[in-house]
Design a protein around this motif. Sequence first.
Motif, short mmCIF file in Angstrom:
data_model
loop_
_atom_site.label_atom_id
_atom_site.label_comp_id
_atom_site.label_asym_id
_atom_site.label_seq_id
_atom_site.Cartn_x
_atom_site.Cartn_y
_atom_site.Cartn_z
N GLU A 168 36.04 34.13 40.05
CA GLU A 168 35.87 33.27 41.01
C GLU A 168 34.70 33.23 41.50
OE1 GLU A 168 40.50 32.34 42.52
OE2 GLU A 168 39.18 33.38 43.76
N LEU A 169 33.94 34.42 41.94
CA LEU A 169 32.69 34.57 42.60
C LEU A 169 31.29 34.42 41.44
CD1 LEU A 169 33.32 36.84 45.20
CD2 LEU A 169 33.49 34.57 45.26
N GLU A 170 31.71 35.18 40.29
CA GLU A 170 30.73 35.08 39.21
C GLU A 170 30.85 34.04 38.14
OE1 GLU A 170 29.92 39.36 38.06
OE2 GLU A 170 31.04 39.80 39.98
N ALA A 171 32.10 33.30 38.06
CA ALA A 171 32.07 32.46 36.90
C ALA A 171 32.41 33.00 35.63
CB ALA A 171 31.13 31.42 36.90
N VAL A 172 33.07 34.36 35.68
CA VAL A 172 33.05 34.93 34.37
C VAL A 172 34.40 34.36 33.80
CG1 VAL A 172 33.55 37.06 33.43
CG2 VAL A 172 32.12 37.10 35.04
N GLU A 173 34.32 33.91 32.54
CA GLU A 173 35.23 33.57 31.88
C GLU A 173 35.88 34.65 30.91
OE1 GLU A 173 35.93 29.50 30.25
OE2 GLU A 173 35.88 30.60 28.11
#
Length: 249
Positions: A168-173
């Motif tokens: 949610e904070l680093e946009a890691v998928e």
Amino acid sequence: MRIGNTRDPSSGEITALNASDPPLPPGGSPQYRPADRKPAWHTDSVYRKDPPIGSLLYCKQTPPEGGATCFANAAAAYEALDAEKKERLRTLECLCSQAHHDAKINRSSPDFPVLTPAQRAASPAQRVAMVLQHPLNQRLALYGMNGGTCKVLPREAKITAEELERFELEAVEHQSVEEEWRSLLPFVTSPKFTVKWEWQVGDLVLWDNRCTLHCATGFDRDRYVREMWRTTLAQDRPDAPALVGAKGG
């Protein structure tokens, strides 16, 4: 919601949600391309506690070329999979987060706002079935693909707070989205499951969010104006099951 690139004639300010999807490639195929992850096929707002059941899109103005909207039949695509694949997918869930969705957009468009801590708390990530049974006709369909989908996991698997923060904070998928969902998209969006709607003024298209995916496509925004009016459907009528039953499903 107004979608397009209309402007206020007095101020010149944009008066519509101004997406910047790329145009379709030569030949006009909307089939998903793994190399650049385009077009951006998705199901709307699966990160909400109560996702919309569908939408209506009405065409007010349309360019003479480009700007098509494409739809994929997620129920027919699921039914075309082999039995083993279908059984395994039914054990999976998609972790979907609006915070992840917005952070991912912010990464490429820094002016796009991310959720505040209070907004994140008010809109927690949701787990949805990757294979959804339609509540009215009981047909199964692939579900849960969206820009907010950050992980695909077995139903009983846990998510740690640390892992969710990275999403949610680093946009890691998580790689599971690629392995389980994106790898299916070229098949799901192949010609036998899709329609490309070339808009004309006055067209009205209605779709069921529980058994379709869709994608927008671009047009020459410097030369043409596109204006679409969109209405989102929140829930079925209370008598919908009886009406569907009366028509034979």
